[in-house]
Design a protein around this motif. Structure first.
Motif, PDB file in Angstrom:
ATOM      1  N   LEU A 183       0.837  -1.203   0.000  1.00  7.72           N
ATOM      2  CA  LEU A 183       0.000   0.000   0.000  1.00  7.72           C
ATOM      3  C   LEU A 183       0.873   1.255   0.000  1.00  7.72           C
ATOM      4  O   LEU A 183       0.641   2.198  -0.760  1.00  7.72           O
ATOM      5  CB  LEU A 183      -0.905   0.008   1.239  1.00  7.72           C
ATOM      6  N   ARG A 187       1.098   4.274  -2.863  1.00 10.74           N
ATOM      7  CA  ARG A 187       0.618   5.602  -2.481  1.00 10.74           C
ATOM      8  C   ARG A 187       1.720   6.656  -2.443  1.00 10.74           C
ATOM      9  O   ARG A 187       1.459   7.839  -2.621  1.00 10.74           O
ATOM     10  CB  ARG A 187      -0.098   5.511  -1.138  1.00 10.74           C
ATOM     11  N   MET A 203      -8.348  -2.390  -1.630  1.00 10.53           N
ATOM     12  CA  MET A 203      -8.148  -1.176  -0.829  1.00 10.53           C
ATOM     13  C   MET A 203      -7.618  -0.031  -1.679  1.00 10.53           C
ATOM     14  O   MET A 203      -8.080   1.110  -1.578  1.00 10.53           O
ATOM     15  CB  MET A 203      -7.190  -1.478   0.332  1.00 10.53           C
ATOM     16  N   LEU A 204      -6.665  -0.326  -2.552  1.00  8.61           N
ATOM     17  CA  LEU A 204      -6.122   0.706  -3.442  1.00  8.61           C
ATOM     18  C   LEU A 204      -7.167   1.163  -4.450  1.00  8.61           C
ATOM     19  O   LEU A 204      -7.282   2.354  -4.758  1.00  8.61           O
ATOM     20  CB  LEU A 204      -4.891   0.161  -4.169  1.00  8.61           C
ATOM     21  N   GLU A 205      -7.936   0.214  -4.959  1.00  5.44           N
ATOM     22  CA  GLU A 205      -8.969   0.508  -5.955  1.00  5.44           C
ATOM     23  C   GLU A 205     -10.055   1.400  -5.366  1.00  5.44           C
ATOM     24  O   GLU A 205     -10.446   2.410  -5.969  1.00  5.44           O
ATOM     25  CB  GLU A 205      -9.554  -0.803  -6.460  1.00  5.44           C
ATOM     26  N   GLN A 206     -10.547   1.051  -4.194  1.00  5.13           N
ATOM     27  CA  GLN A 206     -11.654   1.796  -3.607  1.00  5.13           C
ATOM     28  C   GLN A 206     -11.251   3.187  -3.128  1.00  5.13           C
ATOM     29  O   GLN A 206     -12.086   4.082  -3.028  1.00  5.13           O
ATOM     30  CB  GLN A 206     -12.276   0.988  -2.465  1.00  5.13           C
ATOM     31  N   LYS A 207      -9.969   3.362  -2.835  1.00  7.52           N
ATOM     32  CA  LYS A 207      -9.484   4.684  -2.420  1.00  7.52           C
ATOM     33  C   LYS A 207      -9.049   5.525  -3.619  1.00  7.52           C
ATOM     34  O   LYS A 207      -8.594   6.665  -3.465  1.00  7.52           O
ATOM     35  CB  LYS A 207      -8.302   4.531  -1.455  1.00  7.52           C
ATOM     36  N   GLY A 208      -9.160   4.948  -4.831  1.00  2.00           N
ATOM     37  CA  GLY A 208      -8.814   5.697  -6.034  1.00  2.00           C
ATOM     38  C   GLY A 208      -7.326   5.779  -6.323  1.00  2.00           C
ATOM     39  O   GLY A 208      -6.892   6.603  -7.137  1.00  2.00           O
ATOM     40  N   ASP A 209      -6.545   4.929  -5.679  1.00  2.00           N
ATOM     41  CA  ASP A 209      -5.097   4.959  -5.888  1.00  2.00           C
ATOM     42  C   ASP A 209      -4.668   4.243  -7.162  1.00  2.00           C
ATOM     43  O   ASP A 209      -3.581   4.507  -7.692  1.00  2.00           O
ATOM     44  CB  ASP A 209      -4.376   4.316  -4.701  1.00  2.00           C
ATOM     45  N   ASP A 283      -8.849  -1.636   8.310  1.00  2.00           N
ATOM     46  CA  ASP A 283     -10.132  -1.264   7.697  1.00  2.00           C
ATOM     47  C   ASP A 283     -10.992  -2.520   7.506  1.00  2.00           C
ATOM     48  O   ASP A 283     -10.886  -3.219   6.501  1.00  2.00           O
ATOM     49  CB  ASP A 283      -9.897  -0.579   6.356  1.00  2.00           C
ATOM     50  N   LEU A 286     -13.392  -2.537   4.301  1.00  2.00           N
ATOM     51  CA  LEU A 286     -12.721  -2.806   3.034  1.00  2.00           C
ATOM     52  C   LEU A 286     -12.208  -4.245   2.972  1.00  2.00           C
ATOM     53  O   LEU A 286     -12.189  -4.854   1.906  1.00  2.00           O
ATOM     54  CB  LEU A 286     -11.569  -1.822   2.827  1.00  2.00           C
TER      55      LEU A 286
END
Length: 348
Positions: A183, A187, A203-209, A283, A286
């Protein structure tokens, strides 16, 4: 990929005569476990890719089979394979395709029970460093994060790149693990794209990363990427170990199939209560969203389908020059005998 060579432990079967001994022997009298205390290596245990292993461990299924399993967690599957090669591990929880890759080097390891019926690996490009991404060709010269170089995440990245005419040497591969380190690498902009497992990718996908560009977390996505079923996580060990420790292998298969059966009816709260808190990566919501995305990719009964083995061979041969399909004896890369017995035992 630089795959290490097996030495000293007798994993290599160098003669034709030895091939005849690969058939799984009959279980020994009274089911005496030949090696009740054993070491198991895994690369990225917190990933859903290895959830059946964690469930079987946490719920005491290994102990119930008379096994004392010491699990060592490494950054990726290639590192876990090295532990087997070097003699510090008896068994590996890792990707099935390693059995094919090693046989291409005349070194024989064998899957004894399947945990995943889809790779659960997604590739995403960074929305921070590659906001203008349009096609796979844009990845040329970029840094791609994988769990560890040579692992299944690396293999799938190579496969996807090859379809755009790119060679492994056209990108830089960076090992980032499968949890918090992965992660952070994405980021912080240390990498431009990543091939990895859940819960990290969701987690990366849902946070738009990241923007997902290839996805094998579902059976449908796996079919689209590979053109057929693609076996994933399994327990594998040296073919010689399978021959000399049949009761131990049966006990391992029993524990995993028991875990797979539990997972078929487990609810979200059951999963949260069972896995270590650290696996949630801070999280819970998520984590559960990730689980729902990959749930169908988890194995049902420990059996590895013959057509899945053929798909894996075809995929590896498409980007790995050392893998020649006509030189690979697929039946020597896996056995379903232990899973069949376990399935019968745990039949509802």
């Amino acid at each position: 990929m630089n795959t290490p060579r097996i030495t000293r432990r007798g994993f290599a079967l160098a003669t034709t005569a030895a091939a005849a001994t690969l058939a799984v022997p009959a279980l020994r009298a009274q089911n005496r476990i030949e090696k009740p205390k054993l070491s198991l290596a895994v690369g990225g245990k917190a990933a859903f890719y290895y959830l059946p292993l964690t469930i079987s461990e946490q719920l005491g299924y290994f102990k119930a089979e008379g096994l004392d399993v010491e699990i060592s967690d490494f950054a990726g599957g290639a590192k876990a394979l090295q532990a087997l090669v070097g003699g510090s591990a008896d068994v590996v929880s890792g990707a099935y395709e390693h059995t094919i890759n090693m046989q291409s080097k005349n070194q024989f390891i064998q899957s004894i029970v399947l945990m995943g019926r889809a790779p659960q690996i997604a590739i995403g490009v960074s929305t921070k460093t590659m906001p203008g991404y349009k096609s796979l060709k844009d990845l040329k010269g970029k840094k791609i994060g994988v769990s560890a170089p040579g692992s299944s995440t690396n293999m799938i990245a190579n496969l996807v790149l090859s379809r755009a005419g790119l060679q492994p040497s056209d990108v830089s591969i960076v090992g980032v693990g499968t949890s918090a380190g992965a992660l952070a690498a994405m980021r912080s902009g240390q990498i431009d794209a990543m091939s990895n497992t859940d819960p990290v990718m969701t987690m990366l996908e849902q946070k738009g990363d990241v923007k997902i560009i290839s996805d094998t977390r579902t059976l449908k996505g796996t079919q689209e990427v590979f053109g057929g079923p693609m076996p994933a996580a399994c327990l594998y060990t040296g073919a010689d170990f399978v021959k000399t420790h049949p009761n131990t292998c049966q006990a391992l298969a029993n524990a995993i199939v028991h875990g797979l059966k539990w997972l078929q009816t487990a609810g979200p709260s059951d999963i949260i209560k069972t896995v270590p808190e650290a696996y949630l990566l801070g999280d819970r919501a998520l984590y559960l969203a990730s689980f729902n995305k990959v749930r169908e990719a988890i194995g049902l009964d420990g059996l590895l389908p013959d057509d899945g083995a053929r798909t894996a061979l075809k995929a590896l041969a498409s980007f790995e020059p050392s893998v020649k399909p006509d030189k690979i004896d697929l039946p020597r890369t896996y056995t379903n005998e232990f899973a069949r017995r376990a399935k019968e035992r745990f039949k509802a």
